[in-house]
Design a protein around this motif. Structure first.
Motif: not given
Length: 387
Positions: A297-302
């Motif tokens: 999975x991918x975690x996006x830090x915005x």
């Protein structure tokens, strides 16, 4: 010319509504009469000091050859829309009367990043906190005998804005300017984070942590990309209640509670994508977000963290053995000149909600009230209406 504007003189000091002086547009520059300006957390980060390095950090920056901006006094605002009042020499794409949305990332079109479709990484855009214009290196905004740093080279908390042509995107004049103001920053950043940057695919489970002006649009982006489950996480009850209007299928009060929700709806597989969009990202939240992810999975830090937060707890063996990705994302990995018209087309077609995002309108004189409401979480998006 004189322009009524909101200026921040330093960390912890209330915004001052005063009269500033703007020089006429030079070559490649445009004067815009503002219609709306969005209230975004990026400006708040300067009031709290979260985005202002300590003297020790500034010294480290200088030692490593990194320029240290003159942060204050700062002409605030980086999101908005308006009508072109005047153009300087050599302006090729705009004329007086054109409607424009503000792009806080100026793009040159020539550097390596622009040439490969990553205009949000443009070399020109790296100077968004300089008091000097990106066009010719001279200064255009003044308060008495002081020069102003315009937030992200635009400074939309002002009746008029003088900016590079590169910082403006022409839009159709039948698009409501209030709706157009929102795609400057919050909508595009959020939508891209929940779709393009996260790599969301049809049938995915997506968790969005923090559903304010950016996170609520990450929900919309995930929905548009075909996500099956979208979990909106926020401690604010008002935001949790309204999130289903924008596409959320489930809600949770915090990331810990979301763990149980995601376990249940995915039969223990966990989320395909996690998007972090709180007003300020605490380091501990990153570790919980990674726990919410499935294998691969991918975690996006915005969302932005405090500039002083240098250490993040991570379970490194889990990242390796489960092939998880943690990535930083700017502007949702969207390109302003392509993304803004596309999102406004979706708005016209009824597939993207913009009007519903605006929960409060303010006059420029009410800027401190608007920021207080931002802090309390009482708005999805507040806007300053100049007319």
């Amino acid at each position: 010319m004189k322009s009524k504007a909101a200026v921040l003189r330093g960390v912890g000091i209330d915004w001052e509504v005063t009269e500033v002086e703007l020089d006429p547009p030079h070559a490649g520059e445009v004067l815009v009469k503002m219609a709306y300006a969005g209230i975004c957390h990026s400006d708040e980060h300067f009031y709290t000091g979260d985005s202002v390095p300590s003297p020790e950090m500034e010294e480290m920056m200088r030692a490593s050859g990194v320029p240290v901006p003159e942060w204050f006094p700062m002409l605030g605002g980086h999101e908005g829309s308006g009508v072109v009042e005047e153009v300087g020499p050599e302006v090729k794409t705009l004329k007086p009367g054109d409607h424009v949305a503000i792009s806080f990332f100026p793009s040159c079109g020539d550097c390596r990043w622009c040439a490969t479709g990553h205009t949000y990484l443009c070399d020109v855009g790296a100077d968004i906190y300089s008091k000097a214009m990106t066009t010719d290196g001279t200064r255009r905004r003044h308060l008495g005998d002081e020069d102003l740093m315009a937030m992200m080279q635009v400074g939309t908390f002002s009746e008029y804005v003088v900016a590079s042509e590169r910082s403006l995107v022409k839009i159709h004049d039948w698009i409501p300017l209030e709706a157009a103001s929102l795609v400057s920053c919050g909508v595009t950043t959020g939508f891209g984070s929940g779709s393009v940057a996260a790599g969301t695919e049809v049938g995915d489970t997506v968790v969005v942590v923090g559903v304010g002006g950016i996170g609520m649009n990450a929900v919309q982006g995930a929905k548009a990309a075909g996500a099956k489950h979208i979990v909106a996480v926020d401690p604010n009850e008002f935001k949790r209640e309204i999130a289903p209007v924008f596409g959320a299928t489930h809600t949770a009060v915090d990331a810990g509670a979301a763990l149980e929700v995601v376990k249940e709806i995915t039969w223990g597989v966990m989320a395909d994508r996690v998007v972090l969009t709180p007003g300020v990202v605490p380091p501990d939240l990153v570790m919980v977000a990674m726990m919410l992810l499935r294998k691969g999975g991918t975690c996006v830090l915005t969302g932005m963290a405090k500039v002083s937060d240098l250490m993040v707890p991570l379970i490194l063996p889990d990242m390796v053995s489960s092939c998880k990705t943690l990535k930083g994302v700017l502007y949702g990995e969207m390109n302003p000149r392509e993304a803004m018209p596309r999102l406004l087309s979706m708005y016209e077609a009824g597939t993207l909600k913009l009007d519903e995002l605006v929960t409060q309108r303010y006059k420029l004189d009410d800027i401190n009230e608007a920021m207080k409401d931002l802090r309390s979480g009482s708005n999805i998006r507040g806007v300053i209406a100049f007319e």
